[in-house]
Write a protein that holds these residues in place. Structure first.
Motif, mmCIF file in Angstrom:
data_model
loop_
_atom_site.group_PDB
_atom_site.id
_atom_site.type_symbol
_atom_site.label_atom_id
_atom_site.label_comp_id
_atom_site.label_asym_id
_atom_site.label_seq_id
_atom_site.Cartn_x
_atom_site.Cartn_y
_atom_site.Cartn_z
ATOM 1 N N ALA A 108 -40.800 18.386 -61.769
ATOM 2 C CA ALA A 108 -41.016 17.236 -60.878
ATOM 3 C C ALA A 108 -40.447 15.972 -61.493
ATOM 4 O O ALA A 108 -39.784 15.173 -60.811
ATOM 5 C CB ALA A 108 -42.511 17.071 -60.590
ATOM 6 N N ARG A 109 -40.666 15.782 -62.782
ATOM 7 C CA ARG A 109 -40.147 14.590 -63.464
ATOM 8 C C ARG A 109 -38.616 14.565 -63.457
ATOM 9 O O ARG A 109 -38.013 13.492 -63.433
ATOM 10 C CB ARG A 109 -40.665 14.526 -64.890
ATOM 11 N N TRP A 160 -37.822 13.254 -59.700
ATOM 12 C CA TRP A 160 -38.287 11.956 -59.214
ATOM 13 C C TRP A 160 -38.651 11.039 -60.380
ATOM 14 O O TRP A 160 -39.153 11.502 -61.399
ATOM 15 C CB TRP A 160 -39.509 12.125 -58.312
ATOM 16 N N CYS A 183 -49.752 11.582 -58.652
ATOM 17 C CA CYS A 183 -48.487 11.078 -59.182
ATOM 18 C C CYS A 183 -48.400 9.587 -58.921
ATOM 19 O O CYS A 183 -48.743 9.120 -57.829
ATOM 20 C CB CYS A 183 -47.307 11.762 -58.492
ATOM 21 N N GLU A 220 -41.310 8.820 -53.598
ATOM 22 C CA GLU A 220 -41.219 9.668 -54.789
ATOM 23 C C GLU A 220 -42.575 10.264 -55.142
ATOM 24 O O GLU A 220 -42.676 11.431 -55.511
ATOM 25 C CB GLU A 220 -40.688 8.869 -55.984
ATOM 26 N N ALA A 248 -43.255 14.279 -55.090
ATOM 27 C CA ALA A 248 -43.611 14.922 -56.355
ATOM 28 C C ALA A 248 -44.975 15.587 -56.286
ATOM 29 O O ALA A 248 -45.158 16.695 -56.796
ATOM 30 C CB ALA A 248 -43.573 13.894 -57.487
#
Length: 160
Positions: A77-78, A81, A106, A113, A117
């Motif tokens: 995920a990082r 986004w 998140c 974003e 995410a």
């Protein structure tokens, strides 16, 4: 582009204890003036599943492997986004209807974003993290099978 690693918060916990949603979300954004959005998902135990009353659900996991799978999902995920903070709490052990099971949250500069995410992490958690659910019903215990809808939800990310 992601913020520098030193300014990113990641908190992943697998635990029996319940969590306080407001405290967890406040801690995720505490002291970070860059945060413009915090999106969260809370999953709870239903009292009815597949037409049967659920009196209890027990969640099991594979210690060490489960946390590693969750870390890998958050890293994916990082990479997609620009997130400032990510929180994943998943409970294990016996749970009752209405109990909280999972929290995914998140934080980012913008809502788009954070929403994407959070959904991505939850979709991958449902398919890739080694958790097993056993429900107690009036007709006895039963293991909960994986759902094809979870696989479909995850698949949509392969095309994005």
């Amino acid at each position: 582009m992601n913020a520098p690693a030193a300014s990113q918060r990641t908190d992943i916990r697998v635990q029996q204890a319940d969590f306080d949603l407001s405290q967890e979300l406040a801690a995720l954004r505490a002291g970070d003036g860059r945060v413009g959005a915090v999106v969260s998902f809370v999953g709870t135990v239903r009292d009815l599943n597949e037409g049967a009353q659920v009196t209890e659900m027990e969640l099991e996991h594979y210690p060490g492997m489960t946390e590693k799978a969750l870390e890998d999902i958050v890293a994916q995920a990082r990479a997609r986004w620009p997130l400032y903070g990510v929180l994943v709490i998943h409970r294990v052990g016996p749970l009752q209807p209405l109990d909280q099971i999972v929290l995914v949250a998140c934080s980012s500069a913008h809502r788009g974003e954070a929403f994407a995410a959070c959904e991505f992490i939850m979709d991958y958690l449902k398919t890739d993290a080694p958790f097993w659910k056993k429900e107690q019903t009036p007709n006895g215990a039963r293991w909960v099978d994986a759902r094809s809808s979870d696989d479909s939800a995850k698949q949509k990310w392969a095309n994005s």
